[in-house]
Write a protein that holds these residues in place. Structure first.
Motif, PDB file in Angstrom:
ATOM      1  N   UNK A  87       0.823  -1.190   0.000  1.00 13.75           N
ATOM      2  CA  UNK A  87       0.000   0.000   0.000  1.00 13.75           C
ATOM      3  C   UNK A  87       0.860   1.243   0.000  1.00 13.75           C
ATOM      4  N   UNK A  88       0.245   2.351  -0.300  1.00 13.91           N
ATOM      5  CA  UNK A  88       0.942   3.630  -0.405  1.00 13.91           C
ATOM      6  C   UNK A  88       0.279   4.627   0.531  1.00 13.91           C
ATOM      7  N   UNK A  89       1.113   5.481   1.133  1.00 16.35           N
ATOM      8  CA  UNK A  89       0.595   6.576   1.938  1.00 16.35           C
ATOM      9  C   UNK A  89       0.410   6.264   3.412  1.00 16.35           C
ATOM     10  N   UNK A  90       0.830   5.100   3.859  1.00 13.92           N
ATOM     11  CA  UNK A  90       0.703   4.780   5.279  1.00 13.92           C
ATOM     12  C   UNK A  90       1.863   5.408   6.035  1.00 13.92           C
ATOM     13  N   UNK A  91       1.584   5.856   7.207  1.00 12.69           N
ATOM     14  CA  UNK A  91       2.606   6.418   8.082  1.00 12.69           C
ATOM     15  C   UNK A  91       3.177   5.282   8.922  1.00 12.69           C
ATOM     16  N   UNK A  92       4.456   4.991   8.755  1.00 16.95           N
ATOM     17  CA  UNK A  92       5.081   3.877   9.481  1.00 16.95           C
ATOM     18  C   UNK A  92       4.985   4.081  10.995  1.00 16.95           C
ATOM     19  N   UNK A  93       5.009   5.336  11.451  1.00 14.73           N
ATOM     20  CA  UNK A  93       4.873   5.586  12.886  1.00 14.73           C
ATOM     21  C   UNK A  93       3.504   5.138  13.393  1.00 14.73           C
ATOM     22  N   UNK A  94       2.464   5.349  12.589  1.00 16.94           N
ATOM     23  CA  UNK A  94       1.122   4.903  12.962  1.00 16.94           C
ATOM     24  C   UNK A  94       1.064   3.385  13.012  1.00 16.94           C
ATOM     25  N   UNK A  95       1.630   2.734  12.007  1.00 15.07           N
ATOM     26  CA  UNK A  95       1.654   1.261  11.992  1.00 15.07           C
ATOM     27  C   UNK A  95       2.403   0.727  13.216  1.00 15.07           C
ATOM     28  N   UNK A  96       3.538   1.341  13.527  1.00 15.38           N
ATOM     29  CA  UNK A  96       4.344   0.935  14.686  1.00 15.38           C
ATOM     30  C   UNK A  96       3.518   1.091  15.966  1.00 15.38           C
ATOM     31  N   UNK A  97       2.834   2.227  16.118  1.00 12.69           N
ATOM     32  CA  UNK A  97       2.021   2.486  17.307  1.00 12.69           C
ATOM     33  C   UNK A  97       0.889   1.466  17.438  1.00 12.69           C
ATOM     34  N   UNK A  98       0.228   1.143  16.327  1.00  9.95           N
ATOM     35  CA  UNK A  98      -0.844   0.147  16.362  1.00  9.95           C
ATOM     36  C   UNK A  98      -0.332  -1.206  16.829  1.00  9.95           C
ATOM     37  N   UNK A  99       0.834  -1.589  16.356  1.00 12.14           N
ATOM     38  CA  UNK A  99       1.428  -2.867  16.792  1.00 12.14           C
ATOM     39  C   UNK A  99       1.780  -2.825  18.275  1.00 12.14           C
ATOM     40  N   UNK A 100       2.329  -1.702  18.746  1.00 17.86           N
ATOM     41  CA  UNK A 100       2.646  -1.572  20.169  1.00 17.86           C
ATOM     42  C   UNK A 100       1.377  -1.619  21.021  1.00 17.86           C
ATOM     43  N   UNK A 101       0.315  -0.965  20.551  1.00 13.26           N
ATOM     44  CA  UNK A 101      -0.951  -0.975  21.289  1.00 13.26           C
ATOM     45  C   UNK A 101      -1.562  -2.370  21.329  1.00 13.26           C
ATOM     46  N   UNK A 102      -1.246  -3.210  20.348  1.00 12.92           N
ATOM     47  CA  UNK A 102      -1.716  -4.593  20.347  1.00 12.92           C
ATOM     48  C   UNK A 102      -0.893  -5.461  21.304  1.00 12.92           C
TER      49      UNK A 102
END
Length: 167
Positions: A87-102
């Motif tokens: 995919x295009x346009x995703x913020x890696x910091x957001x993805x990282x945060x979602x994984x940490x929150x999981x």
């Protein structure tokens, strides 16, 4: 992330027709990943990494693929599996945060010259890698980790193969 990806892909293609800002002049900043079915991963790659007969290809799309785990509980499938998405346009910091929150452990990494991270726990392992405006993710989720090889070793193997083919 997989649910947000199709929306993000649609939004990136939207506009009012007016020219936007000039694109970066360096090729590295412009170039993303080369496309390919399942981000270059084949059914044979899945069988080699996980063992024969453990997963079956269930979804093939422009954005990626999903191999369903062949584990059953009585007559109901476990619904887990291996996926790869582009995919295009995703913020890696957001993805990282979602994984940490999981509740997953997050470790920074570089794969074939591209920065990313690995996120894992007992039942899941994911690798995210960015290049230009593109992100590719490889992931496994299972309810039966003891029946499979080390989850992160499998995903690292698949991510490395994919990067060799689409980078």
């Amino acid at each position: 992330a997989a649910l947000v990806c199709p929306l993000a892909a649609l939004l990136v293609g939207c506009g009012d027709g007016a020219p936007g800002p000039a694109a970066p002049t360096t090729r590295a900043a412009e170039a993303g990943f080369r496309g390919g079915d399942c981000n270059g991963i084949t059914d044979q790659d899945i069988s080699s990494a996980a063992g024969p007969g453990m997963f079956s290809l269930a979804v093939v799309g422009d954005a990626g693929c999903f191999w369903q785990e062949n584990t059953m509980f009585d007559t109901v499938g476990a619904g887990m599996g291996i996926s790869t998405w582009w995919y295009r346009g995703s913020d890696m910091d957001t993805e990282r945060l979602l994984e940490q929150q999981a509740g997953r452990t997050v470790v920074e990494l570089s794969l074939d010259g591209n920065k990313g991270f690995k996120a894992y726990d007992t039942n899941a392992c994911s690798i995210y890698v960015a290049k230009g405006g593109d992100v590719i993710t490889w992931s496994i989720q299972t309810m039966n980790p003891a029946m499979l090889p080390d989850l992160c070793s499998m995903i690292e193997r698949l991510a490395t193969l994919s990067q060799e083919r689409v980078n």
